[in-house]
Design an enzyme around this catalytic site. Structure first.
Site, PDB file in Angstrom:
ATOM      1  N   ARG A  52      37.619  13.862  73.149  1.00 13.99           N
ATOM      2  CA  ARG A  52      38.247  12.611  73.747  1.00 13.99           C
ATOM      3  C   ARG A  52      38.065  12.787  75.351  1.00 13.99           C
ATOM      4  O   ARG A  52      38.226  13.805  75.809  1.00 13.99           O
ATOM      5  CB  ARG A  52      40.072  12.697  73.485  1.00 13.99           C
ATOM      6  CG  ARG A  52      40.374  11.426  74.238  1.00 13.99           C
ATOM      7  CD  ARG A  52      40.114  10.177  73.855  1.00 13.99           C
ATOM      8  NE  ARG A  52      41.016   9.216  74.297  1.00 13.99           N
ATOM      9  CZ  ARG A  52      41.196   8.584  75.517  1.00 13.99           C
ATOM     10  NH1 ARG A  52      40.159   8.631  76.623  1.00 13.99           N
ATOM     11  NH2 ARG A  52      41.864   7.608  75.885  1.00 13.99           N
ATOM     12  N   GLU A  60      39.980  -0.879  72.483  1.00 16.83           N
ATOM     13  CA  GLU A  60      40.081  -0.554  71.150  1.00 16.83           C
ATOM     14  C   GLU A  60      38.993  -1.442  70.481  1.00 16.83           C
ATOM     15  O   GLU A  60      38.812  -2.675  70.624  1.00 16.83           O
ATOM     16  CB  GLU A  60      41.624  -0.413  70.972  1.00 16.83           C
ATOM     17  CG  GLU A  60      41.871   0.964  71.371  1.00 16.83           C
ATOM     18  CD  GLU A  60      43.370   1.111  71.220  1.00 16.83           C
ATOM     19  OE1 GLU A  60      44.232   0.102  70.632  1.00 16.83           O
ATOM     20  OE2 GLU A  60      43.939   2.033  71.864  1.00 16.83           O
ATOM     21  N   ARG A  96      41.944  16.600  69.204  1.00 21.37           N
ATOM     22  CA  ARG A  96      40.600  16.674  69.954  1.00 21.37           C
ATOM     23  C   ARG A  96      40.727  17.220  71.051  1.00 21.37           C
ATOM     24  O   ARG A  96      41.559  17.346  71.817  1.00 21.37           O
ATOM     25  CB  ARG A  96      40.319  15.069  70.215  1.00 21.37           C
ATOM     26  CG  ARG A  96      40.553  14.015  68.875  1.00 21.37           C
ATOM     27  CD  ARG A  96      40.552  12.671  69.431  1.00 21.37           C
ATOM     28  NE  ARG A  96      41.619  12.298  70.074  1.00 21.37           N
ATOM     29  CZ  ARG A  96      41.985  11.002  70.365  1.00 21.37           C
ATOM     30  NH1 ARG A  96      41.321   9.820  69.842  1.00 21.37           N
ATOM     31  NH2 ARG A  96      42.853  10.652  71.312  1.00 21.37           N
TER      32      ARG A  96
END
Ligand SMILES: [Ca+2]
Ligand SMILES: [Ca+2]
Length: 268
Positions: A52, A60, A96
């Site tokens: 990320r 999004e 992540r």
């Protein structure tokens, strides 16, 4: 001419040494490449780990400029060597890696996306090493109305994103309607009145929001089955599944009939 050629070769050699000593700043950080661009701020690298990008937030799924941000990131780093640099936190709660992504060892991709209006600044302590530069890039894009800032004065088109679309409920979807849902998030700093907004699938099944306020920075779910509406869940009250497991399309309109979200998926 011959002398000039020699000088040129010497200069080139010097430049090579100079550059290698400069890149020594990144010694110990191996380069890698993206296997897959998941969205505008998330990639999968060689080896399968997800990364990320720190300090930014791209639109999004379904939101305006979601596709553009993803495509741009792909254009920037696809097939190229990248260098990942951590800040303080190694991984987020989803496992992540949190990283700054460098291209050519000098260009910070995180900042480039913000500067082009394809991402907002998102500063989360303690990972704020480039906070100032990212904020500057955001002011640049914002003042020029680039990308997502086209809609900055129209929060109704800007605030709501699809956080998670659970189209395949556990087991037979027909027996588990409330495990089929769409999770939305209000990104904005203010609550948003969604009363009268509509959601539709590809076959024309429609849900109309009753009185509903989406809380600032919070998520809420639209569940397919029956239940009592609250701040975190609203219910479609459908007797059959809505979101096709093989693939479908979600569109959302605000009360004025403007298209807010348009998202198509296919099962993976
Ligand atoms: Ca389903
Ligand atoms: Ca299922």
């Amino acid at each position: 001419m011959r002398n000039e050629a020699v000088v040129f070769v010497l200069l080139a050699l010097f430049a090579t040494f100079y550059v290698s000593s400069f890149t020594g700043l990144f010694t110990g950080i191996p380069t890698t490449h993206a296997n897959r661009i998941i969205d505008g701020d998330t990639i999968e690298i060689a080896g399968g780990e997800k990364v990320r990008l720190i300090g930014i937030d791209t639109p999004e799924r379904g939101q305006h400029f979601y596709g553009e941000a993803k495509e741009r990131l792909s254009e920037l780093i696809g097939g190229r060597e990248i260098l990942l640099k951590p800040d303080v936190t190694d991984k987020d709660k989803y496992g992540r890696l949190l990283r700054y992504v460098f291209l050519n060892r000098t260009e910070l991709v995180n900042i480039m996306l913000v500067r082009e209006g394809l991402a907002r600044a998102l500063s989360i302590e303690p990972d704020t090493k480039y906070e100032k530069e990212i904020a500057e890039a955001e002011s640049y894009a914002r003042s020029r109305g680039l990308g997502i800032w086209t809609y900055a004065n129209d929060p109704e088109l800007f605030c709501i994103g699809i956080y998670y679309l659970r189209y395949n409920a556990i087991g037979d979807d027909r027996d588990n309607l409330n495990d089929e849902y769409v999770e939305f998030r209000n990104h904005c700093d203010h609550n948003l009145d969604m009363t009268g907004w509509r959601v539709e699938d590809s076959t024309g099944k429609e849900y109309v929001f009753g009185e509903f306020m989406a809380k600032s920075k919070e998520m809420f779910k639209l569940r397919t089955g029956a239940g009592d509406d609250g701040p975190e869940n609203v219910f479609w009250n459908s007797r059959v599944p809505v979101w096709n497991n093989a693939g479908d399309r979600l569109r959302m309109w605000n009360r004025a009939g403007q298209l807010v979200l348009d998202y198509e998926y296919q099962s993976q």
